[in-house]
Design a protein around this motif. Sequence first.
Motif, PDB file in Angstrom:
ATOM      1  N   PRO A 199       0.705  -1.125  -0.141  1.00 48.85           N
ATOM      2  CA  PRO A 199      -0.071   0.038  -0.047  1.00 48.85           C
ATOM      3  C   PRO A 199       0.839   1.211  -0.176  1.00 48.85           C
ATOM      4  O   PRO A 199       1.851   1.181   0.466  1.00 48.85           O
ATOM      5  CB  PRO A 199      -0.834  -0.114   1.160  1.00 48.85           C
ATOM      6  CG  PRO A 199      -0.719  -1.545   1.617  1.00 48.85           C
ATOM      7  CD  PRO A 199       0.569  -2.203   1.175  1.00 48.85           C
ATOM      8  N   SER A 200       0.323   2.094  -0.399  1.00 47.97           N
ATOM      9  CA  SER A 200       1.157   3.664  -0.607  1.00 47.97           C
ATOM     10  C   SER A 200       0.013   4.674  -0.551  1.00 47.97           C
ATOM     11  O   SER A 200      -1.262   4.616  -0.748  1.00 47.97           O
ATOM     12  CB  SER A 200       1.817   3.835  -1.966  1.00 47.97           C
ATOM     13  OG  SER A 200       1.143   3.601  -3.031  1.00 47.97           O
ATOM     14  N   VAL A 201       0.669   5.936  -0.363  1.00 48.75           N
ATOM     15  CA  VAL A 201      -0.411   7.026  -0.603  1.00 48.75           C
ATOM     16  C   VAL A 201      -0.610   7.573  -1.920  1.00 48.75           C
ATOM     17  O   VAL A 201       0.378   7.942  -2.591  1.00 48.75           O
ATOM     18  CB  VAL A 201       0.153   8.251   0.467  1.00 48.75           C
ATOM     19  CG1 VAL A 201      -0.655   9.526   0.223  1.00 48.75           C
ATOM     20  CG2 VAL A 201       0.458   7.692   2.031  1.00 48.75           C
ATOM     21  N   LYS A 202      -1.587   7.968  -2.430  1.00 45.00           N
ATOM     22  CA  LYS A 202      -1.944   8.302  -3.757  1.00 45.00           C
ATOM     23  C   LYS A 202      -2.417   9.726  -3.808  1.00 45.00           C
ATOM     24  O   LYS A 202      -3.424  10.019  -2.994  1.00 45.00           O
ATOM     25  CB  LYS A 202      -2.886   7.300  -4.512  1.00 45.00           C
ATOM     26  CG  LYS A 202      -2.494   5.879  -4.496  1.00 45.00           C
ATOM     27  CD  LYS A 202      -1.252   5.551  -5.340  1.00 45.00           C
ATOM     28  CE  LYS A 202      -0.564   4.246  -5.340  1.00 45.00           C
ATOM     29  NZ  LYS A 202      -1.532   3.290  -5.949  1.00 45.00           N
ATOM     30  N   PHE A 203      -1.914  10.591  -4.671  1.00 51.60           N
ATOM     31  CA  PHE A 203      -2.230  11.981  -4.681  1.00 51.60           C
ATOM     32  C   PHE A 203      -2.798  12.393  -6.112  1.00 51.60           C
ATOM     33  O   PHE A 203      -2.561  11.572  -6.903  1.00 51.60           O
ATOM     34  CB  PHE A 203      -0.935  12.741  -4.447  1.00 51.60           C
ATOM     35  CG  PHE A 203      -0.378  12.625  -3.147  1.00 51.60           C
ATOM     36  CD1 PHE A 203      -0.651  13.506  -2.082  1.00 51.60           C
ATOM     37  CD2 PHE A 203       0.700  11.757  -2.586  1.00 51.60           C
ATOM     38  CE1 PHE A 203       0.068  13.444  -0.925  1.00 51.60           C
ATOM     39  CE2 PHE A 203       1.460  11.642  -1.651  1.00 51.60           C
ATOM     40  CZ  PHE A 203       1.009  12.588  -0.555  1.00 51.60           C
ATOM     41  N   GLY A 204      -3.525  13.448  -5.960  1.00 52.89           N
ATOM     42  CA  GLY A 204      -4.284  13.744  -7.298  1.00 52.89           C
ATOM     43  C   GLY A 204      -5.517  13.088  -7.817  1.00 52.89           C
ATOM     44  O   GLY A 204      -5.587  12.887  -8.963  1.00 52.89           O
ATOM     45  N   VAL A 205      -5.986  12.340  -6.686  1.00 58.16           N
ATOM     46  CA  VAL A 205      -7.003  11.331  -7.013  1.00 58.16           C
ATOM     47  C   VAL A 205      -8.532  12.187  -6.925  1.00 58.16           C
ATOM     48  O   VAL A 205      -8.688  12.926  -6.443  1.00 58.16           O
ATOM     49  CB  VAL A 205      -7.332  10.185  -5.937  1.00 58.16           C
ATOM     50  CG1 VAL A 205      -8.468   9.323  -5.984  1.00 58.16           C
ATOM     51  CG2 VAL A 205      -5.990   9.604  -5.840  1.00 58.16           C
ATOM     52  N   LYS A 206      -8.987  11.637  -8.119  1.00 59.41           N
ATOM     53  CA  LYS A 206     -10.526  12.198  -8.091  1.00 59.41           C
ATOM     54  C   LYS A 206     -11.471  11.363  -7.442  1.00 59.41           C
ATOM     55  O   LYS A 206     -11.658  10.152  -7.675  1.00 59.41           O
ATOM     56  CB  LYS A 206     -10.953  12.213  -9.666  1.00 59.41           C
ATOM     57  CG  LYS A 206     -10.297  13.392 -10.514  1.00 59.41           C
ATOM     58  CD  LYS A 206     -10.912  13.480 -11.901  1.00 59.41           C
ATOM     59  CE  LYS A 206     -10.513  14.666 -12.593  1.00 59.41           C
ATOM     60  NZ  LYS A 206     -10.844  14.652 -14.019  1.00 59.41           N
ATOM     61  N   GLY A 207     -12.394  12.181  -6.356  1.00 57.28           N
ATOM     62  CA  GLY A 207     -13.034  11.290  -5.707  1.00 57.28           C
ATOM     63  C   GLY A 207     -14.576  11.470  -6.037  1.00 57.28           C
ATOM     64  O   GLY A 207     -14.728  12.417  -6.735  1.00 57.28           O
ATOM     65  N   SER A 208     -15.423  10.848  -5.696  1.00 57.11           N
ATOM     66  CA  SER A 208     -16.818  10.941  -5.869  1.00 57.11           C
ATOM     67  C   SER A 208     -17.789  10.543  -4.768  1.00 57.11           C
ATOM     68  O   SER A 208     -17.661   9.685  -4.161  1.00 57.11           O
ATOM     69  CB  SER A 208     -17.348  10.221  -7.345  1.00 57.11           C
ATOM     70  OG  SER A 208     -17.134   8.954  -7.163  1.00 57.11           O
ATOM     71  N   SER A 209     -19.069  11.086  -5.075  1.00 51.80           N
ATOM     72  CA  SER A 209     -20.026  10.783  -3.670  1.00 51.80           C
ATOM     73  C   SER A 209     -21.311  10.561  -4.387  1.00 51.80           C
ATOM     74  O   SER A 209     -21.791  11.054  -5.586  1.00 51.80           O
ATOM     75  CB  SER A 209     -20.068  11.619  -2.726  1.00 51.80           C
ATOM     76  OG  SER A 209     -18.955  11.925  -2.043  1.00 51.80           O
ATOM     77  N   SER A 210     -22.212   9.528  -3.830  1.00 49.39           N
ATOM     78  CA  SER A 210     -23.533   9.324  -4.322  1.00 49.39           C
ATOM     79  C   SER A 210     -24.452   9.023  -3.276  1.00 49.39           C
ATOM     80  O   SER A 210     -23.985   8.693  -2.120  1.00 49.39           O
ATOM     81  CB  SER A 210     -23.593   8.346  -5.481  1.00 49.39           C
ATOM     82  OG  SER A 210     -23.573   7.079  -4.615  1.00 49.39           O
ATOM     83  N   ASP A 211     -25.828   9.010  -3.545  1.00 49.00           N
ATOM     84  CA  ASP A 211     -26.577   8.832  -2.306  1.00 49.00           C
ATOM     85  C   ASP A 211     -26.581   7.411  -1.981  1.00 49.00           C
ATOM     86  O   ASP A 211     -26.992   7.088  -0.526  1.00 49.00           O
ATOM     87  CB  ASP A 211     -27.977   8.963  -2.841  1.00 49.00           C
ATOM     88  CG  ASP A 211     -28.457  10.424  -3.120  1.00 49.00           C
ATOM     89  OD1 ASP A 211     -27.574  11.431  -2.406  1.00 49.00           O
ATOM     90  OD2 ASP A 211     -29.274  10.743  -3.882  1.00 49.00           O
ATOM     91  N   SER A 212     -26.108   6.444  -2.939  1.00 52.65           N
ATOM     92  CA  SER A 212     -26.091   5.110  -2.180  1.00 52.65           C
ATOM     93  C   SER A 212     -24.698   4.637  -2.596  1.00 52.65           C
ATOM     94  O   SER A 212     -23.829   5.208  -3.427  1.00 52.65           O
ATOM     95  CB  SER A 212     -27.230   4.310  -3.142  1.00 52.65           C
ATOM     96  OG  SER A 212     -26.985   4.238  -4.443  1.00 52.65           O
ATOM     97  N   TYR A 213     -24.279   3.502  -1.910  1.00 52.42           N
ATOM     98  CA  TYR A 213     -22.873   2.916  -2.106  1.00 52.42           C
ATOM     99  C   TYR A 213     -22.685   2.158  -3.408  1.00 52.42           C
ATOM    100  O   TYR A 213     -23.587   1.432  -3.674  1.00 52.42           O
ATOM    101  CB  TYR A 213     -22.361   2.058  -0.841  1.00 52.42           C
ATOM    102  CG  TYR A 213     -20.942   2.102  -0.769  1.00 52.42           C
ATOM    103  CD1 TYR A 213     -20.372   3.204  -0.145  1.00 52.42           C
ATOM    104  CD2 TYR A 213     -20.236   1.071  -1.206  1.00 52.42           C
ATOM    105  CE1 TYR A 213     -18.971   3.179   0.070  1.00 52.42           C
ATOM    106  CE2 TYR A 213     -18.854   0.854  -0.822  1.00 52.42           C
ATOM    107  CZ  TYR A 213     -18.066   2.120  -0.190  1.00 52.42           C
ATOM    108  OH  TYR A 213     -16.845   1.849  -0.117  1.00 52.42           O
ATOM    109  N   VAL A 214     -21.762   2.701  -4.359  1.00 47.66           N
ATOM    110  CA  VAL A 214     -21.746   1.769  -5.429  1.00 47.66           C
ATOM    111  C   VAL A 214     -21.235   0.440  -5.580  1.00 47.66           C
ATOM    112  O   VAL A 214     -20.335   0.099  -4.793  1.00 47.66           O
ATOM    113  CB  VAL A 214     -20.526   2.788  -6.464  1.00 47.66           C
ATOM    114  CG1 VAL A 214     -20.508   1.725  -7.710  1.00 47.66           C
ATOM    115  CG2 VAL A 214     -21.309   4.231  -6.579  1.00 47.66           C
ATOM    116  N   GLN A 215     -22.197  -0.474  -5.634  1.00 48.05           N
ATOM    117  CA  GLN A 215     -22.050  -1.931  -5.747  1.00 48.05           C
ATOM    118  C   GLN A 215     -21.738  -2.610  -7.203  1.00 48.05           C
ATOM    119  O   GLN A 215     -21.047  -3.479  -7.227  1.00 48.05           O
ATOM    120  CB  GLN A 215     -23.051  -2.634  -5.038  1.00 48.05           C
ATOM    121  CG  GLN A 215     -23.240  -2.267  -3.636  1.00 48.05           C
ATOM    122  CD  GLN A 215     -22.126  -2.628  -2.432  1.00 48.05           C
ATOM    123  OE1 GLN A 215     -21.344  -3.373  -2.959  1.00 48.05           O
ATOM    124  NE2 GLN A 215     -22.245  -2.434  -1.205  1.00 48.05           N
TER     125      GLN A 215
END
Length: 299
Positions: A199-215
């Motif tokens: 594992p490592s730290v990743k920078f410049g990452v695009k995140g997103s959110s929604s009303d329900s968890y993406v499955q």
Amino acid sequence: MAREMLGVVLVMGLLLAMVPNTMQSRLTGANLDRRGSAYIGLILSTAHDEQLLLDSGMFVPETSVKKAGRVFKVGTFKGIIDYGNAASISPSVKLADVAVLSEASFISAWTWEQYEGRSMEALNDLPSLKIGDYNVPEAGDNKLASLQFQKISKYTPKGSNKKTFWYYIDPEWLKIASQLKDITLESCINGRLCTKDVPSVKFGVKGSSSDSYVQNEAYGKSLNKELGVSTVDRKSAATVSTAVANGVKHIVFRGASNKPGTSSDNEIKALTSKNLFKVVSEFVELLANELPMLKYKYI
């Protein structure tokens, strides 16, 4: 205390407790420091993340105001650190990695386009998710048509409400966080379960959110392909948009604890939370060094 999705606000956040006497007189049981103190504010996603904080010895309860079953610290937010786990939908973000988001979006902001109707894609420069592209066993035409992503109103302290799709993370705090690139994360938990990749730290990452968890795996792949999104959760965009609206400095850390279409693993989640907490703790120390005039207290 913590609740998934809404999370818990441990009101820490470079907070200056400077409350008028008129307000103090209305709050019974409060012992407020009129001289002002500096705090770091954390927004947590789960009870497990909260327990890691409590067990660390870094959390020292202080006098607070209890109203309607909730605990409040009164003051002005000067900064928010939001951290928690998320699902990775990008090959570049592996399980147990810690992502430092550079921007976030509301991926549930979309309209359903009519089949064989006029496409709105050219009008708002955002891509469409064409359902037919994900037909099985092969792509083809589909009367479900497509989902057209939409911009939403972006509010600021000056009252501006321009339309936007991406909310950008505070650049100054991102610059401070960039010093964490060489931090060593753990790949094993309980001395036996180890991840395939270190594992490592990743920078410049695009995140997103929604009303329900993406499955859905196909939906996750489409978000990564069309929007360049690497993580999905249910609150990062809400945190950032609220911080932007109030002119508050902010940053978001996300641990990659699972992937859509795969079974959940509690030990991987625990390992991810451990790495995440380590990164956030290091960031807090860096922040304290950058602002030596402020006295940081965990509350």
